[in-house]
Scaffold this motif. Structure first.
Motif, mmCIF file in Angstrom:
data_model
loop_
_atom_site.group_PDB
_atom_site.id
_atom_site.type_symbol
_atom_site.label_atom_id
_atom_site.label_comp_id
_atom_site.label_asym_id
_atom_site.label_seq_id
_atom_site.Cartn_x
_atom_site.Cartn_y
_atom_site.Cartn_z
ATOM 1 N N UNK A 1 -3.720 -19.646 -53.268
ATOM 2 C CA UNK A 1 -2.515 -18.796 -53.166
ATOM 3 C C UNK A 1 -2.930 -17.454 -52.533
ATOM 4 N N UNK A 2 -3.194 -17.481 -51.219
ATOM 5 C CA UNK A 2 -3.694 -16.266 -50.560
ATOM 6 C C UNK A 2 -2.746 -15.075 -50.679
ATOM 7 N N UNK A 3 -1.470 -15.344 -50.836
ATOM 8 C CA UNK A 3 -0.491 -14.250 -50.916
ATOM 9 C C UNK A 3 -0.465 -13.594 -52.302
ATOM 10 N N UNK A 4 -1.158 -14.209 -53.294
ATOM 11 C CA UNK A 4 -1.159 -13.675 -54.662
ATOM 12 C C UNK A 4 -0.230 -14.471 -55.566
ATOM 13 N N UNK A 5 -0.396 -14.284 -56.865
ATOM 14 C CA UNK A 5 0.408 -15.035 -57.840
ATOM 15 C C UNK A 5 1.763 -14.369 -58.049
ATOM 16 N N UNK A 6 2.786 -15.208 -58.236
ATOM 17 C CA UNK A 6 4.124 -14.657 -58.496
ATOM 18 C C UNK A 6 4.152 -13.842 -59.786
ATOM 19 N N UNK A 7 3.432 -14.332 -60.786
ATOM 20 C CA UNK A 7 3.395 -13.617 -62.070
ATOM 21 C C UNK A 7 1.995 -13.684 -62.642
ATOM 22 N N UNK A 8 1.576 -12.588 -63.264
ATOM 23 C CA UNK A 8 0.300 -12.572 -63.973
ATOM 24 C C UNK A 8 0.566 -12.063 -65.386
ATOM 25 N N UNK A 9 -0.001 -12.817 -66.345
ATOM 26 C CA UNK A 9 0.172 -12.476 -67.757
ATOM 27 C C UNK A 9 -1.197 -12.130 -68.317
ATOM 28 N N UNK A 10 -1.327 -10.995 -68.958
ATOM 29 C CA UNK A 10 -2.584 -10.740 -69.659
ATOM 30 C C UNK A 10 -2.404 -11.040 -71.142
ATOM 31 N N UNK A 11 -3.146 -12.042 -71.610
ATOM 32 C CA UNK A 11 -3.141 -12.391 -73.039
ATOM 33 C C UNK A 11 -4.540 -12.173 -73.600
ATOM 34 N N UNK A 12 -5.268 -11.236 -73.003
ATOM 35 C CA UNK A 12 -6.646 -10.999 -73.455
ATOM 36 C C UNK A 12 -6.852 -9.574 -73.973
ATOM 37 N N UNK A 13 -6.160 -8.638 -73.377
ATOM 38 C CA UNK A 13 -6.358 -7.228 -73.750
ATOM 39 C C UNK A 13 -7.654 -6.646 -73.210
ATOM 40 N N UNK A 14 -8.401 -7.440 -72.438
ATOM 41 C CA UNK A 14 -9.708 -6.991 -71.936
ATOM 42 C C UNK A 14 -9.550 -6.204 -70.633
ATOM 43 N N UNK A 15 -10.221 -5.063 -70.561
ATOM 44 C CA UNK A 15 -10.078 -4.166 -69.413
ATOM 45 C C UNK A 15 -10.343 -4.855 -68.061
ATOM 46 N N UNK A 16 -11.459 -5.608 -67.912
ATOM 47 C CA UNK A 16 -11.695 -6.230 -66.598
ATOM 48 C C UNK A 16 -10.594 -7.228 -66.219
ATOM 49 N N UNK A 17 -10.031 -7.941 -67.220
ATOM 50 C CA UNK A 17 -8.955 -8.903 -66.950
ATOM 51 C C UNK A 17 -7.701 -8.197 -66.463
ATOM 52 N N UNK A 18 -7.413 -7.069 -67.083
ATOM 53 C CA UNK A 18 -6.209 -6.310 -66.721
ATOM 54 C C UNK A 18 -6.359 -5.784 -65.285
ATOM 55 N N UNK A 19 -7.560 -5.288 -64.972
ATOM 56 C CA UNK A 19 -7.806 -4.784 -63.617
ATOM 57 C C UNK A 19 -7.685 -5.913 -62.595
ATOM 58 N N UNK A 20 -8.284 -7.071 -62.925
ATOM 59 C CA UNK A 20 -8.215 -8.223 -62.012
ATOM 60 C C UNK A 20 -6.763 -8.650 -61.807
ATOM 61 N N UNK A 21 -5.981 -8.626 -62.887
ATOM 62 C CA UNK A 21 -4.577 -9.055 -62.827
ATOM 63 C C UNK A 21 -3.807 -8.340 -61.719
ATOM 64 N N UNK A 22 -4.007 -7.030 -61.629
ATOM 65 C CA UNK A 22 -3.235 -6.234 -60.661
ATOM 66 C C UNK A 22 -3.634 -6.592 -59.226
ATOM 67 N N UNK A 23 -4.895 -7.031 -59.060
ATOM 68 C CA UNK A 23 -5.324 -7.475 -57.729
ATOM 69 C C UNK A 23 -4.919 -8.921 -57.439
ATOM 70 N N UNK A 24 -4.578 -9.669 -58.483
ATOM 71 C CA UNK A 24 -4.214 -11.082 -58.330
ATOM 72 C C UNK A 24 -2.710 -11.252 -58.069
ATOM 73 N N UNK A 25 -1.906 -10.357 -58.637
ATOM 74 C CA UNK A 25 -0.449 -10.509 -58.499
ATOM 75 C C UNK A 25 -0.041 -10.242 -57.041
ATOM 76 N N UNK A 26 0.981 -10.972 -56.576
ATOM 77 C CA UNK A 26 1.417 -10.803 -55.180
ATOM 78 C C UNK A 26 2.216 -9.507 -55.022
ATOM 79 N N UNK A 27 2.446 -9.144 -53.763
ATOM 80 C CA UNK A 27 3.318 -8.002 -53.472
ATOM 81 C C UNK A 27 4.698 -8.300 -54.066
#
Ligand SMILES: [Zn+2]
Ligand SMILES: [Zn+2]
Length: 361
Positions: A245-271
């Protein structure tokens, strides 16, 4: 107050005095406070991270255990007492208990967002006692009758499932979309399952524990991803490439509360995509806010569950769209309740249930 009751058995309760200091105590049985109340005999209770948090630290954020408190909030049971105004339930009905009831009068309550009530009465959140006891009193409309096909053990899993339902609703997932779920604990796994029920076609479960990802793949995820100790942007780029999914994910859910996951999420979600914070970790973190801004990401919190969430959770289990049974890794006797807390803390198993004190297992 007039009522119908068949209440028998003990009200043995599992009580937290202070961190790592618990006791069993025979407490007075709860009574109905309004003609609309019921009393439920507790059959099974699940344990989650927040229960363990109180056991370990004696507090979650502003909620501090000052007086001994009964633990537990993920319970299913059998109605033993009904007040004389109760119409929807009768003695003997098996129910999942929604463990927080709101004031019904404040602005959030009146606007339909009772999970944001300013005067919530929530089980095992100080000063309110929880459900790890023989009996629990609740308003009738916060008890959900389980259909024949749904067991009481599954009923205890309705609480974390309702958490996942609320998160997925916040994420506005539509058929055919791609969803990335950070964290493959019970709530992360259930978010995958609910996203699948909502018609998501790519569901990526992300975790650092291989056994959890193996389970996620056999459960509801279409893809799994293991991040490395690298910058969030690099992990995000590899994830999107691996999943296709080169354009990014339509939705990203953080169910971890972990800082690196949250940071990655914002780079994974699409425009223009949606990001939902479901996990609770450190209260403050470093957050890629510039990326959030330039991608115009919709960023939302998710807290507990609100209107219709419990009802839908029961329906998803009854209609076999979500299998919660697979998450149950064991059941312990009431006397062994502390063991269940140790297991959750150690990360053994997915969901451990504690049988009620009047339940023979
Ligand atoms: Zn919980
Ligand atoms: Zn309220």
């Amino acid at each position: 107050m007039s009522q119908t009751t068949t209440e028998t058995g003990s009200n043995l309760s599992f009580i937290l005095n202070k961190p790592y200091d618990v006791k069993f105590e025979e407490r007075p049985k709860p009574t109905i406070q309004s003609p609309h109340d019921v009393v439920v005999a507790i059959n099974y209770t699940g344990i989650c991270g927040s229960d363990v948090h109180y056991w370990v630290e004696g507090r979650i954020g502003p909620f501090v255990v000052k007086d001994p408190m009964v633990l537990g909030h993920e319970s299913a049971g059998t109605i033993v007492t009904v007040g004389d105004a109760v119409r929807s339930l009768k003695v003997g009905d098996r129910v999942a208990i929604e463990p927080g009831f709101p004031c019904r009068r404040c602005e959030p309550c009146l606007s339909g967002h009772y999970n944001l009530c300013i005067d919530m009465h929530f089980a095992a959140t100080p000063p309110y006692d929880g459900t790890l006891a023989g009996f629990y009193a609740s308003p009738e409309d916060f008890c959900y009758k389980l259909p024949e096909s749904v067991s009481l053990q599954e009923g205890a899993l309705i609480e974390p499932l309702a958490v996942a339902v609320h998160i997925v609703k916040q994420a506005e997932i539509k058929p055919g979309q791609s969803v990335v779920v950070m964290g493959a604990g019970p709530v992360g796994l259930l978010c995958c399952a609910v996203a699948k029920a909502y018609g998501a076609s790519k569901i990526v479960s992300v975790d650092i524990v291989p056994s959890r990802l193996e389970f996620a793949a056999s459960y509801a995820a279409t893809h799994t991803f293991t991040p490395e100790r690298k910058p969030a942007e690099e992990n995000a780029a590899r994830l999107l490439e691996e999943v296709g999914i080169p354009e990014g994910a339509d939705a990203v859910i953080d169910a971890s509360g972990a800082e690196p996951s949250i940071q990655t999420s914002i780079h994974v979600v699409r425009r223009g995509g949606v990001y939902v914070q479901g996990g609770m970790g450190k209260p403050d973190i470093t957050f890629p806010i510039m990326t959030l801004c330039t991608k115009e990401v919709t960023c939302k919190g998710s807290f507990r569950y609100g209107s219709g969430d419990y009802k839908l959770a029961v329906e998803l289990v009854a209609s076999k769209k979500v299998d919660v049974k697979k998450l149950i890794t064991g059941t312990v006797k009431f006397e062994d309740a502390e063991q269940a807390f140790k297991d959750v803390k150690a990360g053994t198993g997915i969901k451990c249930l504690i049988a009620g004190p009047n339940e023979k297992i």
